[in-house]
Design a protein around this motif. Structure first.
Motif, PDB file in Angstrom:
ATOM      1  N   ILE A 189       0.844  -1.188   0.000  1.00 63.50           N
ATOM      2  CA  ILE A 189       0.000   0.000   0.000  1.00 63.50           C
ATOM      3  C   ILE A 189       0.884   1.244   0.000  1.00 63.50           C
ATOM      4  O   ILE A 189       1.740   1.417   0.861  1.00 63.50           O
ATOM      5  N   GLY A 190       0.671   2.098  -0.995  1.00 61.58           N
ATOM      6  CA  GLY A 190       1.460   3.314  -1.108  1.00 61.58           C
ATOM      7  C   GLY A 190       1.459   3.835  -2.532  1.00 61.58           C
ATOM      8  O   GLY A 190       0.864   3.227  -3.432  1.00 61.58           O
ATOM      9  N   ASP A 191       2.120   4.938  -2.756  1.00 61.40           N
ATOM     10  CA  ASP A 191       2.227   5.523  -4.089  1.00 61.40           C
ATOM     11  C   ASP A 191       2.945   4.562  -5.029  1.00 61.40           C
ATOM     12  O   ASP A 191       3.998   4.010  -4.686  1.00 61.40           O
ATOM     13  N   SER A 192       2.390   4.357  -6.215  1.00 58.60           N
ATOM     14  CA  SER A 192       2.949   3.344  -7.116  1.00 58.60           C
ATOM     15  C   SER A 192       4.346   3.715  -7.602  1.00 58.60           C
ATOM     16  O   SER A 192       5.216   2.834  -7.726  1.00 58.60           O
ATOM     17  N   ILE A 193       4.599   4.975  -7.871  1.00 61.72           N
ATOM     18  CA  ILE A 193       5.917   5.375  -8.360  1.00 61.72           C
ATOM     19  C   ILE A 193       6.988   5.101  -7.307  1.00 61.72           C
ATOM     20  O   ILE A 193       8.033   4.516  -7.591  1.00 61.72           O
ATOM     21  N   HIS A 216       0.470   9.884 -15.369  1.00 65.32           N
ATOM     22  CA  HIS A 216       0.845   8.878 -14.380  1.00 65.32           C
ATOM     23  C   HIS A 216       1.262   7.570 -15.058  1.00 65.32           C
ATOM     24  O   HIS A 216       2.226   6.913 -14.619  1.00 65.32           O
ATOM     25  N   GLU A 217       0.563   7.195 -16.092  1.00 71.12           N
ATOM     26  CA  GLU A 217       0.941   5.979 -16.817  1.00 71.12           C
ATOM     27  C   GLU A 217       2.378   6.081 -17.327  1.00 71.12           C
ATOM     28  O   GLU A 217       3.173   5.136 -17.192  1.00 71.12           O
ATOM     29  N   LYS A 218       2.709   7.210 -17.914  1.00 77.26           N
ATOM     30  CA  LYS A 218       4.072   7.403 -18.424  1.00 77.26           C
ATOM     31  C   LYS A 218       5.089   7.342 -17.293  1.00 77.26           C
ATOM     32  O   LYS A 218       6.168   6.729 -17.439  1.00 77.26           O
ATOM     33  N   ARG A 219       4.765   7.944 -16.156  1.00 79.20           N
ATOM     34  CA  ARG A 219       5.697   7.921 -15.017  1.00 79.20           C
ATOM     35  C   ARG A 219       5.934   6.489 -14.543  1.00 79.20           C
ATOM     36  O   ARG A 219       7.064   6.144 -14.172  1.00 79.20           O
ATOM     37  N   THR A 241      -7.362   4.353 -24.363  1.00 82.25           N
ATOM     38  CA  THR A 241      -7.476   5.799 -24.171  1.00 82.25           C
ATOM     39  C   THR A 241      -6.165   6.557 -24.331  1.00 82.25           C
ATOM     40  O   THR A 241      -6.188   7.777 -24.494  1.00 82.25           O
ATOM     41  N   THR A 242      -5.024   5.894 -24.263  1.00 84.55           N
ATOM     42  CA  THR A 242      -3.752   6.590 -24.450  1.00 84.55           C
ATOM     43  C   THR A 242      -2.823   5.773 -25.355  1.00 84.55           C
ATOM     44  O   THR A 242      -3.019   4.574 -25.560  1.00 84.55           O
ATOM     45  N   ASN A 243      -1.796   6.443 -25.839  1.00 82.26           N
ATOM     46  CA  ASN A 243      -0.774   5.796 -26.661  1.00 82.26           C
ATOM     47  C   ASN A 243       0.552   5.740 -25.911  1.00 82.26           C
ATOM     48  O   ASN A 243       1.616   5.623 -26.520  1.00 82.26           O
ATOM     49  N   VAL A 244       0.471   5.798 -24.584  1.00 87.61           N
ATOM     50  CA  VAL A 244       1.678   5.885 -23.761  1.00 87.61           C
ATOM     51  C   VAL A 244       2.582   4.673 -23.945  1.00 87.61           C
ATOM     52  O   VAL A 244       3.794   4.812 -24.166  1.00 87.61           O
TER      53      VAL A 244
END
Length: 277
Positions: A189-193, A216-219, A241-244
């Motif tokens: 549990i925590g920030d994914s990055i 966020h996906e890119k990060r 929805t994105t091309n990341v």
């Protein structure tokens, strides 16, 4: 002049749009009526308010099997066997039904278990035999259980592995806290990055399914790049929805392929799986 010749003659005049309008209106009306019927039934029968669950159409399931076959380089017959495994896993299905029925948040979850594209996740894990999976975004833990079920099958065949499941919500993952599935899941549990940067072992398979903003996906993909094992597979649940991930694959010299699911008897248009390898 017969009717066919008359229609063809009108189609070459300025009256063509007017003449075609009733037929076009009828097609739109039939489509909208079907969507409204399905939507109304869902409003009455379902409790879900996000992360919708549903079955795939037969055609969509077939396309998913070919998608997995290609990105994992395994025969299509073997992929179909893997899909059959998860769909016929009655032990897992009973656990999920009972856990949902007794959960504090059962008022916002459907008891019926429907995996949708997650059966593709299962088949990918069975095919690639990863030692370490990282998934971001857990919610109830349905996907975590599916990944764990595949890892348990792999372990029985001599290919053990674990999944690190990351979520910022302390209430996440309640479906995945029961053995034997919990025995191969590390819930963080925590920030994914921050959690990705703290990983202490190589990642063979990474699945983005958390905050679906492009930034966020890119990060996440940037953060995990230095943690990947040779030949690692990257997946995103955000591909519709994105091309990341496609852009990330191009920058890092990988191949990329996308699959878009088609839900059966549901108003939601579906999500998909993006893969870079």
């Amino acid at each position: 002049m017969d009717a066919t010749k008359l229609r063809r003659a009108i189609s070459r005049t300025r009256l063509a749009p007017v003449a075609a309008f009733p037929k076009r209106m009828l097609r739109v009306s039939k489509h909208n009526a079907k969507v409204l019927k399905v939507s109304a039934r869902w409003l009455v029968t379902s409790r879900e308010h996000h992360n919708y669950t549903y079955d795939l159409t037969t055609l969509s399931r077939s396309h998913l099997a070919w998608f997995v076959s290609l990105i994992c380089d395994v025969p299509i017959a073997q992929v179909r066997t893997y899909l059959g495994e998860i769909e016929s896993d009655d032990t897992l299905r009973r656990h999920l039904e009972q856990a949902i029925a007794s959960a504090d948040r059962r008022g916002l979850a459907d008891r019926q278990v429907r995996y949708a594209r997650r059966i593709g996740w299962y088949a990918i894990v069975r095919a690639r035999k990863p030692q370490h999976i990282v998934e971001t975004g857990v919610d109830k833990g349905l996907g975590s259980c599916v990944l764990a079920a595949a890892l348990l099958r792999n372990a029985a065949e001599g290919h053990p592995g674990r999944v690190t499941s990351l979520d910022i919500n302390p209430e996440a993952g309640y479906l995945a806290k029961v053995a034997p599935w919990s025995e191969v899941i590390d819930l963080v549990i925590g920030d994914s990055i921050a959690s990705i940067k703290a990983l202490d072992r190589p990642v063979d398979l990474f699945l983005h399914d958390s905050d679906h903003s492009r930034e966020h996906e890119k990060r996440e993909f940037d953060a995990v790049e230095g943690k990947l094992a040779p030949g690692a597979l990257l997946l995103t649940d955000n591909v519709t929805t994105t091309n990341v991930l496609a852009n990330h694959a191009e920058r890092t010299g990988r191949r990329f392929l996308a699959y878009r699911e088609t839900p059966a008897n549901h108003w939601y248009p579906g999500d998909g799986i993006g893969a870079a390898w």
